[in-house]
Design a protein around this motif. Structure first.
Motif, PDB file in Angstrom:
ATOM      1  N   ALA A  57      -6.551   5.539   1.962  1.00 36.24           N
ATOM      2  CA  ALA A  57      -6.547   4.371   2.852  1.00 36.24           C
ATOM      3  C   ALA A  57      -7.641   3.379   2.468  1.00 36.24           C
ATOM      4  CB  ALA A  57      -6.712   4.814   4.297  1.00 36.24           C
ATOM      5  N   SER A  58      -7.661   2.989   1.221  1.00 33.29           N
ATOM      6  CA  SER A  58      -8.674   2.039   0.738  1.00 33.29           C
ATOM      7  C   SER A  58      -8.589   0.703   1.455  1.00 33.29           C
ATOM      8  CB  SER A  58      -8.522   1.830  -0.770  1.00 33.29           C
ATOM      9  OG  SER A  58      -7.198   1.457  -1.098  1.00 33.29           O
ATOM     10  N   LEU A  59      -7.406   0.335   1.909  1.00 27.87           N
ATOM     11  CA  LEU A  59      -7.257  -0.931   2.636  1.00 27.87           C
ATOM     12  C   LEU A  59      -8.049  -0.926   3.939  1.00 27.87           C
ATOM     13  CD1 LEU A  59      -3.560  -1.031   4.032  1.00 27.87           C
ATOM     14  CD2 LEU A  59      -4.970   0.994   3.748  1.00 27.87           C
ATOM     15  N   ALA A  60      -8.335   0.294   4.478  1.00 29.43           N
ATOM     16  CA  ALA A  60      -9.139   0.405   5.692  1.00 29.43           C
ATOM     17  C   ALA A  60     -10.596   0.727   5.393  1.00 29.43           C
ATOM     18  CB  ALA A  60      -8.553   1.480   6.609  1.00 29.43           C
TER      19      ALA A  60
ATOM     20  N   SER B 193      -6.851  14.276   4.496  1.00 28.92           N
ATOM     21  CA  SER B 193      -5.750  13.997   3.570  1.00 28.92           C
ATOM     22  C   SER B 193      -5.621  12.511   3.245  1.00 28.92           C
ATOM     23  CB  SER B 193      -4.420  14.480   4.172  1.00 28.92           C
ATOM     24  OG  SER B 193      -4.450  15.841   4.475  1.00 28.92           O
ATOM     25  N   PHE B 194      -5.661  11.688   4.291  1.00 29.04           N
ATOM     26  CA  PHE B 194      -5.259  10.284   4.179  1.00 29.04           C
ATOM     27  C   PHE B 194      -6.435   9.326   4.097  1.00 29.04           C
ATOM     28  CE2 PHE B 194      -3.397   6.289   5.701  1.00 29.04           C
ATOM     29  CZ  PHE B 194      -2.131   6.297   5.107  1.00 29.04           C
ATOM     30  N   CYS B 195      -7.523   9.670   4.772  1.00 26.94           N
ATOM     31  CA  CYS B 195      -8.589   8.671   4.970  1.00 26.94           C
ATOM     32  C   CYS B 195      -9.939   9.347   5.141  1.00 26.94           C
ATOM     33  CB  CYS B 195      -8.274   7.792   6.175  1.00 26.94           C
ATOM     34  SG  CYS B 195      -7.939   8.731   7.691  1.00 26.94           S
ATOM     35  N   GLN B 196     -10.297  10.221   4.206  1.00 24.54           N
ATOM     36  CA  GLN B 196     -11.532  11.001   4.337  1.00 24.54           C
ATOM     37  C   GLN B 196     -12.788  10.137   4.342  1.00 24.54           C
ATOM     38  OE1 GLN B 196      -9.602  10.894   1.624  1.00 24.54           O
ATOM     39  NE2 GLN B 196     -10.739  11.224  -0.297  1.00 24.54           N
ATOM     40  N   ASP B 197     -12.672   8.880   3.922  1.00 22.00           N
ATOM     41  CA  ASP B 197     -13.837   7.990   3.902  1.00 22.00           C
ATOM     42  C   ASP B 197     -13.899   7.066   5.123  1.00 22.00           C
ATOM     43  OD1 ASP B 197     -11.542   6.916   2.808  1.00 22.00           O
ATOM     44  OD2 ASP B 197     -12.519   5.975   1.092  1.00 22.00           O
ATOM     45  N   LEU B 198     -13.093   7.346   6.151  1.00 15.02           N
ATOM     46  CA  LEU B 198     -13.220   6.650   7.434  1.00 15.02           C
ATOM     47  C   LEU B 198     -13.917   7.571   8.432  1.00 15.02           C
ATOM     48  CD1 LEU B 198      -9.694   5.013   7.849  1.00 15.02           C
ATOM     49  CD2 LEU B 198     -11.806   3.912   7.087  1.00 15.02           C
ATOM     50  N   ASP B 199     -14.425   6.997   9.531  1.00 15.04           N
ATOM     51  CA  ASP B 199     -15.061   7.851  10.517  1.00 15.04           C
ATOM     52  C   ASP B 199     -14.003   8.612  11.319  1.00 15.04           C
ATOM     53  OD1 ASP B 199     -14.249   6.365  12.880  1.00 15.04           O
ATOM     54  OD2 ASP B 199     -15.897   4.965  12.535  1.00 15.04           O
ATOM     55  N   ALA B 200     -14.450   9.646  12.030  1.00 18.05           N
ATOM     56  CA  ALA B 200     -13.529  10.562  12.698  1.00 18.05           C
ATOM     57  C   ALA B 200     -12.682   9.874  13.763  1.00 18.05           C
ATOM     58  CB  ALA B 200     -14.316  11.718  13.319  1.00 18.05           C
TER      59      ALA B 200
ATOM     60  N   ILE C 238      -1.834  -1.550  -3.950  1.00 19.78           N
ATOM     61  CA  ILE C 238      -3.062  -0.955  -3.410  1.00 19.78           C
ATOM     62  C   ILE C 238      -2.826   0.549  -3.254  1.00 19.78           C
ATOM     63  CG2 ILE C 238      -4.721  -0.967  -1.527  1.00 19.78           C
ATOM     64  CD1 ILE C 238      -4.613  -3.601  -3.181  1.00 19.78           C
ATOM     65  N   ALA C 239      -3.380   1.334  -4.198  1.00 18.52           N
ATOM     66  CA  ALA C 239      -3.170   2.792  -4.186  1.00 18.52           C
ATOM     67  C   ALA C 239      -1.702   3.100  -3.906  1.00 18.52           C
ATOM     68  CB  ALA C 239      -4.083   3.460  -3.152  1.00 18.52           C
ATOM     69  N   ALA C 240      -0.837   2.536  -4.726  1.00 20.07           N
ATOM     70  CA  ALA C 240       0.578   2.458  -4.384  1.00 20.07           C
ATOM     71  C   ALA C 240       1.498   3.014  -5.464  1.00 20.07           C
ATOM     72  CB  ALA C 240       0.951   0.996  -4.124  1.00 20.07           C
ATOM     73  N   PHE C 241       2.680   3.414  -5.008  1.00 28.35           N
ATOM     74  CA  PHE C 241       3.742   3.764  -5.933  1.00 28.35           C
ATOM     75  C   PHE C 241       4.290   2.509  -6.601  1.00 28.35           C
ATOM     76  CE2 PHE C 241       4.040   7.441  -3.002  1.00 28.35           C
ATOM     77  CZ  PHE C 241       3.964   8.469  -3.942  1.00 28.35           C
ATOM     78  N   ALA C 242       4.553   2.624  -7.907  1.00 30.55           N
ATOM     79  CA  ALA C 242       5.191   1.544  -8.655  1.00 30.55           C
ATOM     80  C   ALA C 242       6.274   2.167  -9.542  1.00 30.55           C
ATOM     81  CB  ALA C 242       4.166   0.791  -9.496  1.00 30.55           C
ATOM     82  N   PRO C 243       7.364   2.624  -8.920  1.00 34.27           N
ATOM     83  CA  PRO C 243       8.384   3.336  -9.686  1.00 34.27           C
ATOM     84  C   PRO C 243       9.109   2.423 -10.676  1.00 34.27           C
ATOM     85  CG  PRO C 243       8.607   3.730  -7.313  1.00 34.27           C
ATOM     86  CD  PRO C 243       7.680   2.574  -7.492  1.00 34.27           C
TER      87      PRO C 243
ATOM     88  N   HIS D  21       0.855  -1.197   0.000  1.00 28.79           N
ATOM     89  CA  HIS D  21       0.000   0.000   0.000  1.00 28.79           C
ATOM     90  C   HIS D  21       0.885   1.240   0.000  1.00 28.79           C
ATOM     91  CE1 HIS D  21      -2.281   3.205   2.328  1.00 28.79           C
ATOM     92  NE2 HIS D  21      -3.006   3.039   1.234  1.00 28.79           N
ATOM     93  N   SER D  22       0.538   2.224  -0.830  1.00 30.32           N
ATOM     94  CA  SER D  22       1.201   3.517  -0.836  1.00 30.32           C
ATOM     95  C   SER D  22       2.700   3.348  -1.119  1.00 30.32           C
ATOM     96  CB  SER D  22       0.925   4.222   0.501  1.00 30.32           C
ATOM     97  OG  SER D  22       1.376   5.539   0.483  1.00 30.32           O
ATOM     98  N   TYR D  23       3.566   3.876  -0.256  1.00 30.64           N
ATOM     99  CA  TYR D  23       5.011   3.687  -0.418  1.00 30.64           C
ATOM    100  C   TYR D  23       5.394   2.208  -0.382  1.00 30.64           C
ATOM    101  CZ  TYR D  23       9.783   3.240   1.460  1.00 30.64           C
ATOM    102  OH  TYR D  23      11.073   2.838   1.719  1.00 30.64           O
ATOM    103  N   GLY D  24       4.563   1.387   0.244  1.00 19.57           N
ATOM    104  CA  GLY D  24       4.825  -0.056   0.236  1.00 19.57           C
ATOM    105  C   GLY D  24       4.909  -0.622  -1.165  1.00 19.57           C
ATOM    106  N   GLY D  25       4.289   0.068  -2.137  1.00 25.15           N
ATOM    107  CA  GLY D  25       4.421  -0.354  -3.528  1.00 25.15           C
ATOM    108  C   GLY D  25       5.845  -0.214  -4.032  1.00 25.15           C
ATOM    109  N   ALA D  26       6.526   0.870  -3.612  1.00 23.97           N
ATOM    110  CA  ALA D  26       7.938   1.016  -3.973  1.00 23.97           C
ATOM    111  C   ALA D  26       8.766  -0.086  -3.329  1.00 23.97           C
ATOM    112  CB  ALA D  26       8.445   2.398  -3.552  1.00 23.97           C
TER     113      ALA D  26
END
Length: 231
Positions: free
Chosen positions: A209-212, A134-141, A90-95, A68-73
């Motif tokens: 944070a689609s994984l969450a 920024s990171f997880c606008q679709d999760l609860d507060a 998963i929503a990840a960098f693939a350099p 996920h994210s930088y984990g893609g790198a």
């Protein structure tokens, strides 16, 4: 179908292995019993790739790497081991070779880029008061608050570390795009996905944070990859 491969999950910046918690529960429910989540130091791409390789080497049999994210790198750099059967982004960098996450982000800055702040020790933090949006606008507060307070900051120099030999040029790939991502520009995700010629691209109406926020569809893609590798 043959037995399910081991799955090794690799987190990104501003979080740890527990960011995968809902996906872990979902995969286990579906019969994945050999699950591992790396806790990377986020001190350099070389350090993180080596920590991931050490975990992969402990697995007897084929491994499906998911980042996920930088984990893609990280999985791009570490996925060259012979028992790595495939890579899921998963929503990840693939350099590509010679590219870094920072360079890719600067070419097409994401919406929340300005909410990243360095501290006096050289670590990069995502500002707590804007973490949710920024990171997880679709999760609860409440969940966003816990993520913000427990975030794991990377050394800023890690952002500029280049991939050397991308594993996606040799291994089967699957990719999930987050259409509402504010940490990696969605068009950057689409571009990186398409140039890898993946077996499948899934686009979710999700934040970074689609994984969450959408663990079911994320687990679907990992399961699809496992099934295709086993067939």
């Amino acid at each position: 179908m043959s037995e399910k491969p081991a799955v090794v999950l690799v987190h990104g910046f501003w979080g740890g292995a527990a960011h995968w918690s809902k996906v872990i529960v979902e995969l286990h429910r579906r019969g994945f019993t050999d699950l591992h989540a790396v806790e990377n130091p986020l001190t350099s791409l070389a350090d993180d790739a080596e920590r991931t390789r050490k975990m992969v080497r402990q697995v007897d049999g084929p491994v499906l790497l998911a980042g996920h994210s930088y984990g893609g790198a990280v999985i791009t750099e570490a996925g060259d081991l012979p028992n790595v059967a495939g890579l899921v982004y998963i929503a990840a960098f693939a350099p590509d070779a010679g590219e870094s996450p920072g360079q890719i982000s600067q070419e097409l800055p994401p919406a929340a880029f300005e909410n990243i702040a360095p501290d006096s020790d050289g670590y990069l933090w995502l500002k707590q008061d804007t973490f949710h949006e920024s990171f997880c606008q679709d999760l609860d507060a409440d969940e966003a608050l816990v993520m913000a307070v427990t975030q794991k900051a990377p050394l800023g120099s890690t952002f500029g570390d280049n991939v050397t030999s991308p594993a996606w040029k040799k291994k089967p790939v699957w990719y999930q795009v987050s259409a509402q991502d504010r940490m990696i520009h969605p068009d950057n995700e689409r571009r990186m996905a398409q140039r890898m010629n993946p077996r499948k691209i899934v686009e979710l109406d999700a934040g970074h944070a689609s994984l969450a926020s959408q663990p079911g569809p994320v687990a679907d893609l990992i399961e699809t990859a496992a099934d295709e590798l086993g067939s």
